[in-house]
Design a protein around this motif. Structure first.
Motif, short mmCIF file in Angstrom:
data_model
loop_
_atom_site.label_atom_id
_atom_site.label_comp_id
_atom_site.label_asym_id
_atom_site.label_seq_id
_atom_site.Cartn_x
_atom_site.Cartn_y
_atom_site.Cartn_z
N ALA A 1 0.83 -1.21 0.00
CA ALA A 1 0.00 0.00 0.00
C ALA A 1 0.87 1.26 0.00
O ALA A 1 0.56 2.24 -0.69
CB ALA A 1 -0.93 0.00 1.22
N GLU A 2 1.97 1.24 0.78
CA GLU A 2 2.87 2.40 0.81
C GLU A 2 3.53 2.62 -0.55
O GLU A 2 3.66 3.76 -1.00
CB GLU A 2 3.93 2.18 1.89
N ALA A 3 3.94 1.52 -1.21
CA ALA A 3 4.56 1.66 -2.53
C ALA A 3 3.56 2.17 -3.55
O ALA A 3 3.89 3.01 -4.40
CB ALA A 3 5.12 0.31 -2.97
N ASP A 4 2.31 1.69 -3.46
CA ASP A 4 1.28 2.14 -4.40
C ASP A 4 0.97 3.62 -4.20
O ASP A 4 0.73 4.35 -5.17
CB ASP A 4 0.03 1.28 -4.20
N LYS A 5 1.00 4.06 -2.93
CA LYS A 5 0.73 5.46 -2.65
C LYS A 5 1.82 6.37 -3.24
O LYS A 5 1.55 7.48 -3.69
CB LYS A 5 0.63 5.65 -1.13
N ARG A 6 3.06 5.86 -3.24
CA ARG A 6 4.17 6.63 -3.81
C ARG A 6 4.21 6.53 -5.34
O ARG A 6 4.98 7.22 -5.99
CB ARG A 6 5.50 6.12 -3.26
N GLY A 7 3.41 5.62 -5.92
CA GLY A 7 3.43 5.41 -7.35
C GLY A 7 4.50 4.44 -7.80
O GLY A 7 4.78 4.33 -9.00
N PRO B 1 6.12 -4.19 -4.31
CA PRO B 1 7.29 -5.04 -4.05
C PRO B 1 6.93 -6.52 -3.89
O PRO B 1 7.78 -7.38 -4.11
CB PRO B 1 7.85 -4.46 -2.75
N PHE B 2 5.68 -6.82 -3.50
CA PHE B 2 5.31 -8.20 -3.25
C PHE B 2 4.03 -8.53 -4.04
O PHE B 2 2.94 -8.10 -3.67
CB PHE B 2 5.08 -8.45 -1.76
#
Length: 459
Positions: free
Chosen positions: A289-295, A299-300
């Motif tokens: 979710a954090e990676a998606d928020k950053r665009g 990672p998994f």
């Protein structure tokens, strides 16, 4: 114990890792042992698991056991259940929790004590199978399905009646006849509105009878009241179905969470695994979710219950991920979508992360290994409570149904009891002296330092 073939290469590598002298492969006793292991029913041919690196973190799951039902029992079980189904199909209620005595006797006849503790699960899988095929028939017959949907929407029959007549489980009936929760609300409002209309009609009949001086009530009034009571009963049965479906879904989710918590507890408390050595499923989803928020890319792509940050050594096997399963997977008994989902999930974990561990909530079937593209990369164990369930079932069947110690499966199961069930007599050597000074055979202290008369410590 890990259910894999013993080979000279793995023995040599293991001895090197443990810094001990490797056995002489030419020794007659060693050859005899290897031949015996190769004839073991749990031995699998083909590529063998890789040996963990010497510097891999070591985790010993001492209370987890490979409670695996061998293929010979799997195949016979499926054949016998098919025969039983053909005989009893017309009288079966796929929504009933009552297990027929004839089905229980069928499981007893398998002479495999590991199956004794999962009789209810096996019967549930059979009910799911029958319901699934009935569900597929309804999906392929739109006129018949629409006919039942119209009856339910008009308050002619309840969901419970429709499910029983079509031989589908309540969850499938809700799915195919009603739909999502928003559709449930629409059905409730429609039937309640219809009920109010019938109540108004009945009240009008009562007033008409009073105006005519009819004290006992007319036939029209009686029929109007009967319609009100029938619709009220249908609404109540629908609510019972909705509540049962929600409760079953909730209990299934809770059982899965309980299995994960048991594994987590053993990792942290019993095995002293550092918390920063692995991610939980929640951790993985949070990182995604954090990676998606950053665009950024996720990672998994897959999120098992536990993912180690490096390959670890669990009971002598290389493990990168762990997933717990609160179900029974057996081809030709478990419904095809569930088997396909399990196969796709485990193979995806292996492709993404490498070797892993599947922890079952009960015993598991060796035949499930046929679903793995790389069976040497999947390690399987059962959680501790499964072992105690098997022990209890083994005792019950031994006492109540004539199963004797001559059955090798029962002997193996009861051997566990000598080590862990210190309920009456400590570890089997007589009464014990506990920290509170008693010798009743039951420990009442919390020190876990009780000593049995044979000299062995027990908790």
């Amino acid at each position: 114990p890990s259910g894999v073939a013993v080979c000279t290469a793995s023995i040599a590598a293991l001895c090197k890792q443990q810094k001990c002298e490797a056995p002489n492969i030419d020794d007659p006793k060693v050859k005899a042992y290897l031949n015996k292991m190769k004839s073991c029913p749990y031995t699998r041919d083909g590529e063998q698991p890789q040996v963990p690196a010497a510097d891999a973190p070591l985790i010993r799951l001492e209370c987890f056991y490979p409670l695996e039902v061998a293929n010979k029992f799997c195949d016979k079980l499926v054949r016998d259940i098919k025969k039983w189904k053909r005989t009893h199909l017309q009288t079966m209620d796929v929504n009933s929790d009552n297990i027929p005595s004839s089905f229980q006797s069928l499981i007893l006849s398998q002479r495999c004590s590991l199956l004794f503790s999962v009789v209810d699960e096996l019967y549930l899988r059979l009910c799911e199978q029958i319901s699934f095929f009935s569900y597929c028939k309804l999906k392929s017959q739109p006129p018949r399905r629409e006919k039942w949907q119209a009856k339910i929407q008009d308050g002619v029959v309840s969901l419970k009646t429709a499910a029983t007549e079509c031989k589908v489980r309540f969850c499938e009936a809700v799915s195919i006849f009603v739909g999502k929760k928003s559709k449930r609300k629409a059905l409730r409002n429609r039937l309640r509105s219809l009920l109010n209309s019938r109540k108004i009609e009945h009240a009008g009949c009562v007033r008409h009878d009073e105006a005519q001086g009819c004290s006992t009530g007319s036939w029209r009034t009686y029929k109007a009241l009967e319609k009100v009571e029938e619709l009220a009963q249908i609404i109540q049965e629908n609510e019972d179905v909705f509540r049962e479906v929600d409760e079953r879904n909730s209990s299934k989710a809770m059982a899965g969470e309980d299995g994960e918590s048991v594994v987590m507890e053993y990792f942290l408390n019993e095995c002293n695994v550092p918390r920063d050595l692995f991610w939980t499923e929640c951790d993985l989803k949070r990182l995604n979710a954090e990676a998606d928020k950053r665009g950024d890319p996720l990672p998994f792509a897959r999120t098992p219950d536990f993912l180690f940050k490096q390959v670890v050594n669990i009971n002598g096997r290389c493990v990168r991920w762990v997933d717990s399963k609160n179900t029974l997977i057996l081809q030709n008994l478990t419904i095809p979508p569930q088997v396909a989902k399990f196969r796709q999930q485990i193979n995806a974990y292996v492709d993404s992360f490498g070797p892993g561990l599947v922890i079952w909530h009960a015993c598991f079937f060796q035949r499930a290994g046929d679903l793995y593209d790389q069976p040497h990369s999947v390690f399987e164990l059962s959680i501790p409570k499964a072992k105690y369930a098997v022990i209890a079932a083994g005792h019950a069947m031994k006492v109540g149904h004539g199963v004797t110690d001559a059955d090798p499966d029962v002997r193996a199961v009861l051997a566990f009891a000598e080590l862990k069930l210190a309920v009456a007599g400590g570890c089997g050597g007589g009464s014990m002296t506990c920290g509170s000074g008693g010798t009743t055979g039951v420990c009442k202290c919390s020190t876990k330092e009780c000593v049995c008369k044979c000299g062995a410590k027990t908790d």
